[in-house]
Design a protein around this motif. Structure first.
Motif, PDB file in Angstrom:
ATOM      1  N   ASP A 106     -49.024 -11.780 -12.179  1.00 58.75           N
ATOM      2  CA  ASP A 106     -47.775 -11.643 -11.434  1.00 58.75           C
ATOM      3  C   ASP A 106     -47.496 -12.970 -10.733  1.00 58.75           C
ATOM      4  N   LYS A 118     -52.691  -5.206 -19.043  1.00 63.13           N
ATOM      5  CA  LYS A 118     -51.385  -5.025 -18.411  1.00 63.13           C
ATOM      6  C   LYS A 118     -50.339  -4.653 -19.449  1.00 63.13           C
ATOM      7  N   ASN A 136     -46.030  -2.709 -19.728  1.00 61.69           N
ATOM      8  CA  ASN A 136     -44.752  -2.545 -19.041  1.00 61.69           C
ATOM      9  C   ASN A 136     -44.867  -1.553 -17.893  1.00 61.69           C
ATOM     10  N   SER A 137     -43.993  -1.710 -16.926  1.00 63.44           N
ATOM     11  CA  SER A 137     -44.013  -0.863 -15.735  1.00 63.44           C
ATOM     12  C   SER A 137     -43.470   0.532 -16.043  1.00 63.44           C
ATOM     13  N   THR A 141     -46.011   2.680  -9.256  1.00 60.26           N
ATOM     14  CA  THR A 141     -45.793   2.404 -10.679  1.00 60.26           C
ATOM     15  C   THR A 141     -47.127   2.033 -11.313  1.00 60.26           C
ATOM     16  N   HIS A 159     -48.984  -0.096 -14.707  1.00 52.12           N
ATOM     17  CA  HIS A 159     -48.731  -1.236 -15.598  1.00 52.12           C
ATOM     18  C   HIS A 159     -49.894  -1.324 -16.590  1.00 52.12           C
TER      19      HIS A 159
END
Length: 393
Positions: free
Chosen positions: A7, A139, A141-142, A237, A239
């Motif tokens: 991030d 990781k 997609n959200s 959320t 991920h």
């Protein structure tokens, strides 16, 4: 290995001094198209780096590709040092771009750029890092967690002062029964053993094959989570990569997320890690004298303070800085003469296009070559300047 949630973006400096390592890694061809690769990179603190205290190198397969700038190293040193002192390697995703060219003096050079997907220092260690344990998905997609508002009493305990942070969540397979008596497999989200929501039927279906697969091995399915909240509410959320996005390599490795970090402290014992050569062509400020009780040359204790990071100088470390072998002087910026020549040749070439096309073409070529020379020299100077952003502060 201690994975970091990808991030944000942080630029690496000093790639110019590690051309050989970058060429070994990417193999760019001369005058060909640039080569780009998404790689897993390591952040390695170097307490014995003669450039200055608090250096953090960026490496791939043991090769140094560059360094965090001095400003970034100050910010990230405490958390990176803590993780490494706990026995883990800090693993981050990054993009490496490189192309090979021949400079104006005939030398072949590698121009490179390394960018890290690195969050703010306070977000590197998950909020529940010492309580989570399981196989961590890559990781993805959200996806929004549903029903988290019904579990706010538990989530409230994890909302950080900044209002946003990362967690390690567990995905469990469960059954939902409808009024007509039918049932359906669902995916429920747990935080440190307590349910905090669920995924929609469609979203959860992408994770059920992975959960079943890991259940066969007696392992839990962990996923990155992001919490945003306040004293009134919280949103959650996940991920994580879906089942069809997992590679065979990951399925074979099944990387475990189970970490036991040393307590936060102002000092950490770290091993020597510096790999560079030493330069003597220009002086630098002397290093601080050793403090009483400092360790031997094999490890160092570093302290963070308001004035920056201060380290113990160990025996045999002279006040030198490092550049690769063969580099004798710092690159200089483009000079005034080349600038005058570039514009003079351009004006003469443009004015003479109709009167004397052959001569005008010559002057236009002179202008173009001079411009390319200036651009390459400016790029080399900028790379050196960015490197010194760490070594000189």
């Amino acid at each position: 290995m201690f994975p970091v949630f990808p991030d944000g973006y942080v630029e690496v400096v000093g790639e110019y001094y590690h051309q050989a390592a970058i060429e070994t890694l990417l193999r760019p061809t001369l005058n060909g198209e640039g080569v780009s690769a998404e790689l897993t990179l390591a952040l390695v603190p170097e307490p014995d780096n003669p450039n200055g205290e608090g250096a953090i190198s960026v490496r791939s397969e043991g090769l140094v590709l560059g360094y965090l700038s001095r400003a970034d190293a100050r910010r990230y040193w405490p958390v990176v040092a803590r993780i490494v002192a706990s026995g883990y390697q800090v693993s981050v995703l990054g993009r490496v771009y490189a192309y090979k060219r021949r400079s104006y003096d005939g030398k072949v050079e590698i121009s490179a750029d390394v960018t890290l997907r690195l969050p703010e220092p306070e977000a590197i260690v998950p909020l529940n890092v010492e309580l989570a344990s399981g196989v961590l998905l890559p990781k993805g997609n959200s996806l929004q967690v549903l029903g988290e508002e019904d579990h706010f009493d538990h989530l409230f305990n994890y909302v950080p002062p900044t209002g946003e942070g990362f967690l390690l969540l567990e995905l469990r397979r469960g059954t939902k029964q409808y009024k007509n008596g039918s049932t359906k497999d669902m995916v429920f989200v747990y935080l440190d053993g307590e349910e905090v929501g669920q995924l929609s039927g469609q979203s959860g279906g992408h994770y059920l094959p992975t959960i079943r697969h890991l259940e066969d091995f007696g392992k839990k399915t962990m996923v990155w989570g992001k919490i945003k909240g306040s004293a009134l509410s919280a949103s959650l959320t996940i991920h994580g990569a879906k089942s069809h996005e997992l590679s065979d390599e990951w399925l074979d490795a099944q990387p475990t997320a189970s970490f036991d970090l040393v307590p936060e402290s102002s000092t950490y014992d770290l091993p020597d890690a510096y790999k560079g050569a030493k330069r003597t062509n220009r002086p630098c400020q002397a290093r601080p004298a050793p403090r009483a009780g400092a360790g031997d040359g094999g490890s160092h204790a570093f302290t963070s303070s308001a004035g920056g990071l201060q380290g113990d100088a160990s025996a045999g470390h002279a006040p030198t800085t490092s550049i690769p072998a063969g580099t004798t002087s710092a690159p200089k910026p483009p000079g005034r003469f080349s600038k005058i020549l570039m514009w003079f040749a351009l004006v003469i070439g443009v004015l003479g296009l109709f009167a004397e096309p052959v001569g005008a073409t010559f002057w236009l070529l002179v202008s173009l070559i001079t411009r390319l020379y200036r651009r390459r020299k400016a790029a080399k100077f900028e790379a050196h300047r960015r490197h010194d952003a760490f070594s000189e502060g």
